[in-house]
Design a protein around this motif. Structure first.
Motif, PDB file in Angstrom:
ATOM      1  N   TRP A 146       8.544  14.455   3.616  1.00 44.18           N
ATOM      2  CA  TRP A 146       9.652  15.476   3.124  1.00 44.18           C
ATOM      3  C   TRP A 146       8.922  16.682   2.645  1.00 44.18           C
ATOM      4  N   GLN A 147       9.611  17.644   2.526  1.00 46.72           N
ATOM      5  CA  GLN A 147       9.213  18.896   1.852  1.00 46.72           C
ATOM      6  C   GLN A 147      10.213  19.341   0.731  1.00 46.72           C
ATOM      7  N   GLY A 148       9.809  20.174  -0.265  1.00 43.26           N
ATOM      8  CA  GLY A 148      10.520  20.271  -1.194  1.00 43.26           C
ATOM      9  C   GLY A 148       9.913  21.443  -2.169  1.00 43.26           C
ATOM     10  N   HIS A 149      10.175  21.539  -3.469  1.00 42.81           N
ATOM     11  CA  HIS A 149       9.625  22.294  -4.395  1.00 42.81           C
ATOM     12  C   HIS A 149       8.782  21.499  -5.660  1.00 42.81           C
ATOM     13  N   GLY A 150       7.809  22.255  -5.743  1.00 44.87           N
ATOM     14  CA  GLY A 150       7.030  21.145  -6.748  1.00 44.87           C
ATOM     15  C   GLY A 150       6.293  21.930  -7.948  1.00 44.87           C
ATOM     16  N   TYR A 151       5.370  21.483  -8.426  1.00 41.32           N
ATOM     17  CA  TYR A 151       4.957  21.753  -9.954  1.00 41.32           C
ATOM     18  C   TYR A 151       3.563  21.432 -10.133  1.00 41.32           C
ATOM     19  N   PHE A 152       2.655  22.181 -10.962  1.00 40.69           N
ATOM     20  CA  PHE A 152       1.277  21.555 -10.712  1.00 40.69           C
ATOM     21  C   PHE A 152       0.675  21.875 -12.257  1.00 40.69           C
ATOM     22  N   ASP A 153       0.430  21.171 -12.897  1.00 42.61           N
ATOM     23  CA  ASP A 153      -0.196  21.440 -14.423  1.00 42.61           C
ATOM     24  C   ASP A 153      -1.192  20.348 -14.938  1.00 42.61           C
ATOM     25  N   ALA A 154      -1.788  20.641 -16.054  1.00 40.31           N
ATOM     26  CA  ALA A 154      -2.786  19.629 -16.556  1.00 40.31           C
ATOM     27  C   ALA A 154      -2.568  19.759 -18.067  1.00 40.31           C
ATOM     28  N   ASN A 155      -3.081  18.499 -18.781  1.00 40.98           N
ATOM     29  CA  ASN A 155      -2.992  18.275 -20.320  1.00 40.98           C
ATOM     30  C   ASN A 155      -4.398  18.007 -20.498  1.00 40.98           C
ATOM     31  N   PHE A 156      -4.787  18.402 -21.695  1.00 43.46           N
ATOM     32  CA  PHE A 156      -6.081  17.660 -22.139  1.00 43.46           C
ATOM     33  C   PHE A 156      -5.860  17.594 -23.488  1.00 43.46           C
ATOM     34  N   GLY A 157      -6.662  16.564 -23.940  1.00 47.92           N
ATOM     35  CA  GLY A 157      -6.744  16.157 -25.395  1.00 47.92           C
ATOM     36  C   GLY A 157      -8.074  15.570 -26.005  1.00 47.92           C
ATOM     37  N   ARG A 186       0.537  -1.225   0.035  1.00 43.30           N
ATOM     38  CA  ARG A 186      -0.031  -0.069  -0.042  1.00 43.30           C
ATOM     39  C   ARG A 186       0.981   1.226  -0.080  1.00 43.30           C
ATOM     40  N   VAL A 187       0.445   2.234  -0.915  1.00 43.86           N
ATOM     41  CA  VAL A 187       0.994   3.592  -0.833  1.00 43.86           C
ATOM     42  C   VAL A 187      -0.120   4.520  -0.331  1.00 43.86           C
ATOM     43  N   GLN A 188      -0.010   4.906   0.874  1.00 44.05           N
ATOM     44  CA  GLN A 188      -0.849   5.611   1.688  1.00 44.05           C
ATOM     45  C   GLN A 188      -0.393   7.169   2.271  1.00 44.05           C
ATOM     46  N   GLY A 189      -1.553   8.048   2.376  1.00 43.07           N
ATOM     47  CA  GLY A 189      -1.089   9.307   2.872  1.00 43.07           C
ATOM     48  C   GLY A 189      -1.362  10.430   2.228  1.00 43.07           C
ATOM     49  N   THR A 190      -0.805  11.725   2.447  1.00 42.97           N
ATOM     50  CA  THR A 190      -1.248  12.801   1.724  1.00 42.97           C
ATOM     51  C   THR A 190      -0.108  13.738   1.352  1.00 42.97           C
ATOM     52  N   ILE A 191      -0.390  14.274   0.271  1.00 42.91           N
ATOM     53  CA  ILE A 191       0.533  15.420  -0.366  1.00 42.91           C
ATOM     54  C   ILE A 191      -0.276  16.503  -0.542  1.00 42.91           C
ATOM     55  N   THR A 192       0.545  17.656  -0.142  1.00 47.37           N
ATOM     56  CA  THR A 192      -0.251  19.106  -0.264  1.00 47.37           C
ATOM     57  C   THR A 192       0.939  19.926  -1.251  1.00 47.37           C
ATOM     58  N   VAL A 193       0.274  20.480  -2.138  1.00 48.21           N
ATOM     59  CA  VAL A 193       0.821  21.441  -3.266  1.00 48.21           C
ATOM     60  C   VAL A 193       0.629  22.772  -3.040  1.00 48.21           C
ATOM     61  N   THR A 194       1.183  23.764  -2.754  1.00 42.92           N
ATOM     62  CA  THR A 194       0.875  25.039  -2.335  1.00 42.92           C
ATOM     63  C   THR A 194       1.648  25.949  -3.450  1.00 42.92           C
ATOM     64  N   PRO A 195       0.933  26.335  -4.604  1.00 37.24           N
ATOM     65  CA  PRO A 195       1.367  27.247  -5.637  1.00 37.24           C
ATOM     66  C   PRO A 195       1.769  28.501  -5.185  1.00 37.24           C
ATOM     67  N   GLU A 196       2.938  28.989  -5.589  1.00 36.66           N
ATOM     68  CA  GLU A 196       3.037  30.617  -5.255  1.00 36.66           C
ATOM     69  C   GLU A 196       2.081  31.459  -5.816  1.00 36.66           C
ATOM     70  N   ALA A 197       1.636  30.934  -6.988  1.00 39.55           N
ATOM     71  CA  ALA A 197       0.545  31.957  -7.909  1.00 39.55           C
ATOM     72  C   ALA A 197       0.102  30.857  -8.978  1.00 39.55           C
ATOM     73  N   ILE A 198      -1.082  31.194  -9.321  1.00 37.93           N
ATOM     74  CA  ILE A 198      -1.635  30.462 -10.354  1.00 37.93           C
ATOM     75  C   ILE A 198      -1.710  31.237 -11.738  1.00 37.93           C
TER      76      ILE A 198
END
Length: 290
Positions: A140-151, A94-106
């Motif tokens: 852990w904490q780090g730097h991240g990225y949030f995007d989407a693709n549509f097709g 099992r892979v369980q838990g929470t990931i929180t992504v906080t963008p600096e801006a959208i």
């Protein structure tokens, strides 16, 4: 990616799981019947999960995507991802838990990857902080990225090959999208987004070769002339796809970011689909407990 550079995570919510053999074998007629929450952790204790689920497992609202036991929820400031998946063989757990992504801006950026707009890219939050609290010691904490693709068409119908990279910089982040289309045209995009979310097109540095993967997959990335980019961590290595942590230099600044290479001509080969089925199980049924 973790601040220490020793761990990473990727999460993709699919409606129409483009890399699922089951979706391809079904003729790609019903995207909602082939949804998936693909979660992969990299570094010590890394796991890969990609379960193809039926439409019974899919729920959507304006701010929440739920696929079976896992979900993504936008609370107005953060993307909160709740994970409860099963790792693919040979590490079935099992892979369980929470990931929180906080963008600096959208950002409001939308890029057409083909001239007719059949494929779109939306880099919502190229600069973000991420907090990971998952099983197998991934806290852990780090730097991240949030995007989407549509097709509206299969990727392999329009593209032969592409590379993508996102590299954090002192004044924001740089993203590079390079693609070879089947019609013989090319996409070469450089995008810089600052910490306030302001985006501008930039001239990409020269394309530079990276060593091929163990599957002999061709790779290349954007890099200043005279600097030799290098792989720092191998993340996902598949016959048609590579994801890795790469160090490069952009306008004189050395950056450690995430790089992807995708050979869609190879992905289209029929022999590949049974191999993928071993890593992507199909679970058509689901019952929500509420």
């Amino acid at each position: 990616m973790s601040d220490a550079g020793d761990r990473a995570v990727s999460v993709i919510g699919f409606i129409g799981s483009v890399f699922s053999p089951w979706y391809r074998w079904a003729g790609r007629r019903d995207p909602a019947n082939h949804c998936c929450m693909n979660v992969a952790t990299y570094g010590p204790g890394g796991r890969f999960t990609m379960t193809d689920r039926g439409r019974a497992a899919l729920r959507q609202t304006e701010d929440t995507l739920t696929i079976g036991p896992s979900s993504m929820h936008w609370n107005g400031r953060q993307l909160v991802i709740t994970v409860d998946e099963i790792g693919a063989p040979p590490k079935v757990s099992r892979v369980q838990g929470t990931i929180t992504v906080t963008p600096e801006a959208i950002t409001d950026v939308e890029v057409a990857l083909t001239p007719d707009g059949a494929h779109l890219w939306r880099p919502f939050g190229p600069t973000a902080r991420i907090e990971v609290d998952l099983s197998q010691g991934h806290k852990w904490q780090g730097h991240g990225y949030f995007d989407a693709n549509f097709g509206t068409r299969a990727l392999e119908a329009d593209f032969a090959y592409w590379t993508w990279g996102r590299f954090p910089l002192r004044d924001g982040a740089a993203c590079f999208y390079d693609a070879t289309r089947h019609d013989g045209t090319h996409l070469s995009l450089g995008l810089h987004v600052d910490h306030a979310g302001a985006a501008r097109v930039i001239e990409p540095p020269p394309m530079t070769r990276l060593p091929r993967t163990p599957w002999v997959l061709r790779r290349e990335t954007r890099c200043d002339a005279g600097f030799k980019p290098r792989q720092v961590m191998a993340m996902l290595d598949a016959p048609f796809y590579s994801r890795s942590m790469v160090e490069t230099r952009i306008n004189g600044e050395v950056s450690l970011g995430v790089h992807e290479a995708l050979d869609l001509a190879r992905f289209a080969k029929p022999w590949l689909k049974p191999m993928l089925a071993c890593r992507v199980p199909r679970r058509p049924g689901w019952t929500f407990k509420d």
